[in-house]
Design a protein around this motif. Structure first.
Motif, short mmCIF file in Angstrom:
data_model
loop_
_atom_site.label_atom_id
_atom_site.label_comp_id
_atom_site.label_asym_id
_atom_site.label_seq_id
_atom_site.Cartn_x
_atom_site.Cartn_y
_atom_site.Cartn_z
N ILE A 164 -19.30 0.93 -11.22
CA ILE A 164 -18.21 1.91 -11.16
C ILE A 164 -17.17 1.60 -12.25
O ILE A 164 -16.76 2.48 -13.01
N ARG A 165 -16.78 0.33 -12.35
CA ARG A 165 -15.75 -0.04 -13.33
C ARG A 165 -16.26 0.09 -14.76
O ARG A 165 -15.52 0.50 -15.66
N SER A 166 -17.54 -0.22 -14.98
CA SER A 166 -18.10 -0.14 -16.34
C SER A 166 -18.11 1.29 -16.86
O SER A 166 -18.12 1.53 -18.06
N ARG A 167 -18.07 2.23 -15.94
CA ARG A 167 -18.07 3.64 -16.35
C ARG A 167 -16.64 4.23 -16.36
O ARG A 167 -16.46 5.44 -16.47
N GLY A 168 -15.66 3.36 -16.17
CA GLY A 168 -14.27 3.82 -16.21
C GLY A 168 -13.76 4.37 -14.89
O GLY A 168 -12.69 4.98 -14.82
N GLY A 169 -14.53 4.17 -13.84
CA GLY A 169 -14.12 4.66 -12.52
C GLY A 169 -13.45 3.58 -11.71
O GLY A 169 -13.28 2.45 -12.17
N SER A 170 -13.06 3.93 -10.48
CA SER A 170 -12.52 2.92 -9.57
C SER A 170 -13.12 3.10 -8.18
O SER A 170 -13.45 4.22 -7.78
N PRO A 171 -13.28 1.97 -7.46
CA PRO A 171 -13.87 2.02 -6.12
C PRO A 171 -12.85 2.54 -5.11
O PRO A 171 -11.84 1.90 -4.87
N SER A 172 -13.11 3.71 -4.53
CA SER A 172 -12.11 4.39 -3.69
C SER A 172 -11.83 3.66 -2.38
O SER A 172 -10.72 3.74 -1.86
N CYS A 173 -12.83 2.98 -1.84
CA CYS A 173 -12.65 2.36 -0.52
C CYS A 173 -11.88 1.05 -0.59
O CYS A 173 -11.21 0.66 0.37
N LEU A 174 -12.01 0.35 -1.74
CA LEU A 174 -11.37 -0.95 -1.89
C LEU A 174 -9.86 -0.82 -1.72
O LEU A 174 -9.19 -0.13 -2.49
N GLY A 175 -9.35 -1.46 -0.65
CA GLY A 175 -7.91 -1.40 -0.38
C GLY A 175 -7.48 -0.20 0.45
O GLY A 175 -6.32 -0.10 0.85
N TYR A 176 -8.41 0.71 0.73
CA TYR A 176 -8.08 1.90 1.53
C TYR A 176 -7.83 1.48 2.98
O TYR A 176 -8.73 0.95 3.64
N ASN A 177 -6.61 1.63 3.46
CA ASN A 177 -6.21 1.12 4.78
C ASN A 177 -6.59 -0.35 4.94
O ASN A 177 -6.92 -0.79 6.05
N GLY A 178 -6.59 -1.07 3.84
CA GLY A 178 -6.92 -2.50 3.89
C GLY A 178 -8.40 -2.81 3.86
O GLY A 178 -8.78 -3.98 3.99
N TYR A 179 -9.25 -1.83 3.63
CA TYR A 179 -10.70 -2.10 3.57
C TYR A 179 -10.98 -3.07 2.41
O TYR A 179 -10.49 -2.86 1.30
N PRO A 180 -11.76 -4.14 2.68
CA PRO A 180 -11.85 -5.23 1.69
C PRO A 180 -12.91 -5.10 0.60
O PRO A 180 -12.96 -5.96 -0.29
N LYS A 181 -13.77 -4.10 0.63
CA LYS A 181 -14.90 -4.07 -0.29
C LYS A 181 -15.02 -2.70 -0.97
O LYS A 181 -14.29 -1.76 -0.65
N THR A 182 -15.99 -2.61 -1.89
CA THR A 182 -16.22 -1.36 -2.64
C THR A 182 -17.04 -0.37 -1.84
O THR A 182 -16.71 0.82 -1.77
N ILE A 183 -18.13 -0.85 -1.23
CA ILE A 183 -19.01 0.06 -0.49
C ILE A 183 -19.05 -0.34 0.98
O ILE A 183 -18.55 -1.41 1.36
N CYS A 184 -19.65 0.50 1.80
CA CYS A 184 -19.94 0.14 3.18
C CYS A 184 -21.45 -0.04 3.30
O CYS A 184 -22.22 0.77 2.76
N THR A 185 -21.86 -1.12 3.96
CA THR A 185 -23.28 -1.39 4.19
C THR A 185 -23.50 -1.54 5.69
O THR A 185 -23.10 -2.55 6.27
N SER A 186 -24.09 -0.55 6.30
CA SER A 186 -24.25 -0.55 7.76
C SER A 186 -25.72 -0.74 8.10
O SER A 186 -26.55 0.11 7.78
N VAL A 187 -26.02 -1.90 8.70
CA VAL A 187 -27.40 -2.32 8.93
C VAL A 187 -27.84 -2.00 10.36
O VAL A 187 -27.12 -2.29 11.31
N ASN A 188 -29.00 -1.40 10.51
CA ASN A 188 -29.67 -1.17 11.80
C ASN A 188 -28.78 -0.44 12.81
O ASN A 188 -28.54 0.75 12.67
#
Ligand code: MF3
Ligand code: CO
Length: 255
Positions: free
Chosen positions: A48-72
Motif C-alpha cells: 500500500i505504501r509503495s504505491r503512495g497509499g495509506s492503510p485505512s484501518c491502521l489507527g482507526y478507533n485504535g485498530y493496531p494493524k493494516t488488515i484484518c485476518t479472521s481465521v476459521n
C-alpha cells in the motif's frame, strides 16, 4: 453522511479499488501453511505504501494493524499476529486502502491447503451471496433489495447471516451512509433507493451455523457463538445509470 460521487471521484475510487485488489492478490499468493498473519499484514502495508497509499484501518478507533485476518470461526476484525496458518484453515483477509483521498474496501476468504468440502462450500456460497446482492445494485431498487437477495441465498443454503456487522457507504470516509445490511429483519421493502454516484461496500458475512456472534476480549475479534466457521466476501461497488461497477475486482478477474 451519504455522498454522491462525480465521474472524477469514481476514477479515483477505481485507483484505490485497484490497489486494494492488488493487495488481496498478494495475500492470496502468500497465504500458505506456515505463514503468520503478521507476515501477511506487513506485506500488505508495504505494498500500500509503495504505491503512495495509506492503510485505512491502521489507527482507526485504535485498530493496531493494516488488515484484518479472521481465521476459521473468526467472523471479522481478527488482528494479525503470531498465528501460523495451518493446512485446512480458512482466513478472511479484509483490506482497506486509501489513495488520493478515497478508500477501497474488499475481502476474500482464502483457503489454506486442503480445506474440507463442507467449508469450501461455505466460502463459495458467501461469494455467490455478493453476486446475488449485486443484481439489485441498480437504479430502481433499494438497499434492502440487496440485503434480501443475500439473506435468501445464504439461508436457502442452510447458513446463518451475521446481523450485527453490515456493509456501508464508502468514499472519502471508510464508513459513510447508507448502511448495507445482509439481513432485512423488519426493514424489507423500505430503506433508501439507489441512485447513480452512490458507492457502497457490499459484504456478506456468512456462518456455517448460527448467525450469532460474540466479541473476544481483545475488543476487536468477532467469532461465531457456536465455534463453527464463518466466511466473508466484500467488494466496493459504484451505482451507475446502468450496470454497477465493481471497483475492487477487475473485469479480467471475474469468475
Ligand atoms: N472492512 C472493515 C469494515 O468495513 C474494516 C475494518 S478496519 C478496522 O469495518 F479498523 F475497523 F478494523
Ligand atoms: Co467494509
Amino acid at each position: 453522511m451519504l455522498t454522491i460521487k462525480n465521474a472524477a471521484d469514481i476514477e479515483k475510487m477505481k485507483a484505490a479499488g485497484r490497489l486494494t485488489e492488488d493487495v488481496l492478490k498478494l495475500m492470496a499468493e502468500m497465504a500458505k501453511p506456515g505463514v503468520t498473519t503478521e507476515e501477511l499484514d506487513k506485506a500488505a502495508e508495504e505494498l500500500i505504501r509503495s504505491r503512495g497509499g495509506s492503510p485505512s484501518c491502521l489507527g482507526y478507533n485504535g485498530y493496531p494493524k493494516t488488515i484484518c485476518t479472521s481465521v476459521n470461526e473468526q467472523v471479522v476484525h481478527g488482528i494479525p499476529g503470531k498465528y501460523r496458518l495451518r493446512d485446512g484453515d480458512i482466513v478472511s483477509c479484509d483490506v482497506v486502502a486509501k489513495l488520493d483521498g478515497f478508500h477501497g474496501d474488499a475481502t476474500r476468504t482464502l483457503l489454506i491447503g486442503d480445506v474440507p468440502e463442507e467449508t469450501r462450500r461455505l466460502v463459495k456460497v458467501t461469494e455467490e451471496c455478493f453476486f446475488e446482492g449485486l443484481k439489485f445494485a441498480r437504479v430502481g431498487y433499494r438497499i434492502s433489495d440487496i440485503s434480501a437477495a443475500i439473506q435468501k441465498h445464504a439461508e436457502s443454503n442452510g447458513y446463518g447471516v451475521v446481523r450485527d456487522m453490515i456493509g456501508h457507504g464508502i468514499g472519502r470516509e471508510m464508513h459513510e451512509s447508507p448502511d448495507v445490511p445482509n439481513y432485512v429483519g423488519g426493514r424489507y421493502g423500505r430503506g433508501i433507493r439507489l441512485i447513480p454516484g452512490m458507492t457502497i461496500a457490499i459484504e456478506p458475512m456468512i456462518n456455517m451455523g448460527t448467525w450469532q456472534i460474540k466479541l473476544m476480549p481483545d475488543g476487536w475479534t468477532a467469532v461465531t457463538a457456536d465455534g463453527k466457521p464463518s466466511a466473508h466476501y466484500e467488494n466496493t461497488v459504484a451505482i451507475t445509470d446502468g450496470d454497477p461497477i465493481i471497483l475492487t475486482l477487475s473485469e479480467d478477474n471475474h469468475a
